[in-house]
Design an enzyme around this catalytic site. Structure first.
Site, PDB file in Angstrom:
ATOM      1  NE  ARG A 185     -10.926   2.257 -26.998  1.00 15.71           N
ATOM      2  CZ  ARG A 185     -11.310   2.440 -28.248  1.00 15.71           C
ATOM      3  NH1 ARG A 185     -11.892   3.549 -28.604  1.00 15.71           N
ATOM      4  NH2 ARG A 185     -11.104   1.521 -29.157  1.00 15.71           N
ATOM      5  CD  GLU A 219     -22.248  -5.861 -18.871  1.00 22.03           C
ATOM      6  OE1 GLU A 219     -21.901  -5.563 -20.018  1.00 22.03           O
ATOM      7  OE2 GLU A 219     -23.128  -5.227 -18.262  1.00 22.03           O
ATOM      8  CE  LYS A 256     -19.509   2.494 -22.385  1.00 17.78           C
ATOM      9  NZ  LYS A 256     -20.690   1.897 -21.736  1.00 17.78           N
ATOM     10  CG  HIS A 298     -40.869 -25.895 -21.241  1.00 19.24           C
ATOM     11  ND1 HIS A 298     -41.668 -26.994 -21.453  1.00 19.24           N
ATOM     12  CD2 HIS A 298     -41.679 -24.819 -21.389  1.00 19.24           C
ATOM     13  CE1 HIS A 298     -42.897 -26.598 -21.742  1.00 19.24           C
ATOM     14  NE2 HIS A 298     -42.932 -25.282 -21.705  1.00 19.24           N
ATOM     15  CD1 TRP A 309     -10.417  -5.861 -22.853  1.00 17.95           C
ATOM     16  CD2 TRP A 309     -10.684  -6.874 -24.838  1.00 17.95           C
ATOM     17  NE1 TRP A 309     -11.526  -6.670 -22.772  1.00 17.95           N
ATOM     18  CE2 TRP A 309     -11.710  -7.303 -23.975  1.00 17.95           C
ATOM     19  CE3 TRP A 309     -10.651  -7.380 -26.134  1.00 17.95           C
ATOM     20  CZ2 TRP A 309     -12.692  -8.202 -24.370  1.00 17.95           C
ATOM     21  CZ3 TRP A 309     -11.626  -8.271 -26.523  1.00 17.95           C
ATOM     22  CH2 TRP A 309     -12.632  -8.680 -25.641  1.00 17.95           C
ATOM     23  CG  ASN A 342      -6.611  -0.483 -31.197  1.00 17.54           C
ATOM     24  OD1 ASN A 342      -5.704  -0.760 -30.418  1.00 17.54           O
ATOM     25  ND2 ASN A 342      -7.376   0.574 -31.061  1.00 17.54           N
ATOM     26  N   GLY A 343      -7.272  -4.569 -32.982  1.00 17.47           N
ATOM     27  CA  GLY A 343      -7.908  -5.494 -33.920  1.00 17.47           C
ATOM     28  C   GLY A 343      -7.249  -6.856 -33.867  1.00 17.47           C
ATOM     29  CE  LYS A 402     -25.292  -3.378 -17.341  1.00 18.92           C
ATOM     30  NZ  LYS A 402     -25.769  -3.381 -18.648  1.00 18.92           N
ATOM     31  CB  CYS A 430      -6.650  -2.389 -28.241  1.00 20.60           C
ATOM     32  SG  CYS A 430      -6.311  -4.108 -27.902  1.00 20.60           S
ATOM     33  CD  GLU A 442     -28.947  -4.435 -19.922  1.00 21.84           C
ATOM     34  OE1 GLU A 442     -28.623  -5.278 -20.778  1.00 21.84           O
ATOM     35  OE2 GLU A 442     -28.187  -3.530 -19.542  1.00 21.84           O
TER      36      GLU A 442
HETATM   37  C1  G6P Z   1     -19.510  -4.193 -25.043  1.00 20.85           C
HETATM   38  C2  G6P Z   1     -19.926  -3.394 -23.822  1.00 20.85           C
HETATM   39  C3  G6P Z   1     -21.423  -3.536 -23.610  1.00 20.85           C
HETATM   40  C4  G6P Z   1     -22.162  -3.109 -24.864  1.00 20.85           C
HETATM   41  C5  G6P Z   1     -21.683  -3.902 -26.090  1.00 20.85           C
HETATM   42  C6  G6P Z   1     -22.234  -3.308 -27.381  1.00 20.85           C
HETATM   43  O1  G6P Z   1     -19.657  -5.546 -24.797  1.00 20.85           O
HETATM   44  O2  G6P Z   1     -19.233  -3.835 -22.686  1.00 20.85           O
HETATM   45  O3  G6P Z   1     -21.819  -2.711 -22.536  1.00 20.85           O
HETATM   46  O4  G6P Z   1     -23.531  -3.302 -24.684  1.00 20.85           O
HETATM   47  O5  G6P Z   1     -20.271  -3.822 -26.193  1.00 20.85           O
HETATM   48  O6  G6P Z   1     -21.693  -2.024 -27.536  1.00 20.85           O
HETATM   49  P1  G6P Z   1     -22.339  -0.883 -28.376  1.00 20.85           P
HETATM   50  O7  G6P Z   1     -21.373   0.245 -28.238  1.00 20.85           O
HETATM   51  O8  G6P Z   1     -22.415  -1.409 -29.783  1.00 20.85           O
HETATM   52  O9  G6P Z   1     -23.671  -0.594 -27.818  1.00 20.85           O
END
Ligand code: G6P
Length: 621
Positions: free
Chosen positions: A27, A501, A616, A517, A75, A99-100, A498, A2, A494
């Site tokens: 965001r 996401e 974000k 396993h 959001w 927000n929150g 990706k 948000c 990672e």
């Molecule tokens: C969200 C973003 C990720 C990020 C994570 C942690 O989930 O979509 O890309 O890695 O937050 O965010 P930060 O700003 O703490 O690295």
């Protein structure tokens, strides 16, 4: 996540609000809305599901104008993505953006319904609007009972009465169309920043949402309540005491454009060599690592440290996992890494002389912040934030900080923030290593490798076309497995993240030695397996894992060091990666995985910069 932008000015503020929303888009959000008090004193509100552009068109078509208003990108947390759930929420003359999360919203909703309030949304936020309205009504009723004049309750006082009733974390802005000369805001767990010009004040959840003319800003502290008019700002702290906070220079907004790239993510992926150069600038001489910027107190902390505890979320957590291998193998210091949302509720035992490292791109991630705050009474030697946002709450509240200087990252899926975090972590590892018996020659080997890293990365980016071709083969697949060993296992994690996401594909990562396993049962021709095959001390072990996968009918795609003798097998495709220094390898192997997820998502037509359901900067827990 948000986003909030609100303004009160001697001019029309609709343009500011819409521009602010556009700057908050990165965001991640699913709907947007705006409320403004028009020249007749009427509260006008427009909300739309989907892009800010859609809202902008609707607002412009309606010709909305006014001097006091608020806008929000939502959001979804409570209630589906519908127009009625989008903010602002109203209760008669009251409008609220939030927000929150309000954790006790169910109870409050029940109480308000008993008082006759009718809810139009399924959100937790709507209770705030009704509570403010209720406090105003109570005040009027009490005054009428006392037979005195019926002066309305100040908006600020009404909000102050509501705050103790709210549980959870929030940043809110409230307006009352009966008095459109002011806005009231409260920060309780969710960041808010105020900007000013001579004839206006704005409040936003992100300083970049403020109009460019506002060069001076104040970051609200936890529990602060602010009242702004066009010319005045008044602040109270969490005890209700008047307080003055310092104005600071607003960070200079970088010129944000995609340039020749199709997406911000693609641009950011390609910016990695220059971002790494910025991370290294001033921290690397010809043969030494210089982290003197940390200061003496931090240096003392590093000298005393016998353990490192890393706490982070998402991609930053993966950077922490990579660094654990380095802290233990290079600096010879025990290291643990934990997801912040687990750490904060696990009642962890603190090791003796432990240094806490909080890793975050944004520095506003609610769980990471909560973990940091919790740690402050737990007996850590100190807290060190590694962050990309110098003005963030995480940086302000940590004992020490190091900034990655990756530049703003707009794509929700993190790219350059991850690789620059790795670079900064490696610098720290080498510094700690030197304090713990690492030789000058060993430090110099790290320095030499880091000096060549940006060019190496440029070389890796040249794999673009080869990875695109690989993506073409993989695009029809419905799931994928990523496999690595040692320090490349978190890199595989990672890579899988990706893909989830960006392309919304179920993707799992496994340490190659763990396949037998359980995960081997998943292997067939429909399960493509991406294998990270660097040339290191585990190459032979990995070779056996590859054979096991082939023997079970697996379809394998290797990202493999050119020096390796890869077995011939009809089910095995590989892309050769140039020889590289082992310490640089996890940073560099990340690049083809980023490209792979990018191209698969592109071919699937996904929303690359703003993947569905994601944000974000995750400012709710
Ligand atoms: C969200 C973003 C990720 C990020 C994570 C942690 O989930 O979509 O890309 O890695 O937050 O965010 P930060 O700003 O703490 O690295």
């Amino acid at each position: 996540m948000c986003g909030i932008i609100a303004a009160v000015a001697q001019r029309d503020v609709v343009g500011w609000l819409l521009a602010g929303l556009a700057r908050l888009e990165y965001r991640g959000y699913d709907s947007a809305g705006l409320a403004i008090v028009d020249s007749q004193g009427k509260l006008q509100r427009i909300r739309r599901v989907g892009k800010v552009q859609t809202l902008t068109a609707a607002v412009q078509q309606a010709g909305l104008q006014g001097h006091c208003g608020m806008a929000h990108t939502r959001w979804a947390t409570h209630g589906p993505l519908t127009e009625v759930n989008a903010h602002p929420h109203l209760s008669q003359s009251i409008a609220v953006v939030h927000n929150g999360i309000i954790e006790n919203h169910q109870i409050l909703r029940g109480q308000l319904q008993q008082r006759g309030y009718r809810f139009t949304s399924a959100t937790d936020s709507e209770v705030i609007a009704h509570l403010v309205h209720w406090e105003q009504q109570q005040h009027l009723a009490q005054q009428a009972e006392g037979g005195g004049s019926t002066a309305p309750l100040k908006l600020r006082t009404a909000v102050q009465r509501v705050i103790p009733q709210l549980q959870g974390s929030y940043g809110i802005v409230v307006l009352d169309s009966q008095d459109p000369t002011c806005l009231v805001a409260v920060r309780c767990g969710s960041p808010l920043v105020i900007g000013c010009s001579e004839t206006a004040h704005c409040i936003a959840s992100d300083q970049f949402a403020l109009p460019a003319v506002m060069r001076q800003v104040i970051f609200l502290q936890e529990g602060d309540l602010a009242e702004i008019t066009d010319q005045q700002l008044t602040l109270w702290d969490h005890r209700g005491q008047p307080v003055v906070r310092p104005w600071v220079e607003a960070a200079v907004e970088e010129h944000l454009s995609k340039g020749a790239y199709q997406h911000y993510m693609q641009k950011e992926l390609y910016e990695q060599p220059s971002a790494i150069r910025r991370t290294l600038a001033g921290r690397l001489t010809a043969d030494r690592i210089d982290l003197s910027e940390l200061g003496e107190r931090a240096e003392h902390c590093l000298q005393q440290a016998q353990h490192v505890q890393i706490v982070a979320c998402g991609t930053a957590y993966h950077a922490g996992l990579v660094a654990r291998y380095w802290f233990e193998a290079v600096a010879k210091i025990p290291c643990d890494v934990e997801i912040a949302s687990e750490f904060r509720y696990r009642q962890p035992m603190v090791r003796q002389n432990s240094l806490l490292i909080v890793l975050s791109q944004s520095g506003e991630t609610a769980d990471t912040l909560a973990a940091l705050r919790l740690s402050q009474s737990m007996g850590y030697l100190g807290s060190l934030a590694l962050c990309n946002n110098a003005g963030s709450t995480l940086v302000r509240e940590s004992d020490f900080s190091l900034i990655t200087h990756a530049g703003r990252e707009i794509g929700v899926a993190s790219t350059k923030a991850f690789t620059t975090q790795l670079v900064l972590l490696l610098l720290l590892v080498a510094r700690l290593g030197r304090l713990r018996g690492m030789t000058l020659q060993q430090e110099q080997a790290v320095v030499v490798a880091l000096h060549t890293l940006p060019e190496r990365m440029e070389q890796l980016l040249q794999l673009d076309k080869a990875v695109e071709a690989l993506a073409t083969q993989l695009v029809p697949d419905r799931h994928m497995m990523f496999v690595g060993r040692g320090v490349h296992y978190p890199v595989a994690m990672e890579g899988a993240l990706k893909l989830k996401e960006l392309a919304y594909l179920p993707a799992e990562a496994y340490a190659a030695g763990e396949l037998k396993h359980g995960p081997l049962a998943l292997i067939d021709a429909q399960m493509p397996v991406i294998v990270l095959a660097p040339c290191d001390e585990l190459s032979e072990k990995l070779q056996s894992n590859i054979e096991e996968l082939c023997a079970r009918g697996g379809r394998l795609y290797l990202l493999a060091d050119e020096r390796l003798a890869i077995m011939e097998h009809p089910a095995l495709t590989w892309i050769a990666l140039p020889a590289m220094e082992p310490l640089m390898s996890p940073i560099l192997y990340t690049v083809p995985l980023q490209l792979l997820a990018y191209y698969i998502a592109l071919m699937k037509g996904a929303d690359i910069d703003q993947p569905r359901h994601l944000a974000k900067s995750v400012t709710v827990e």
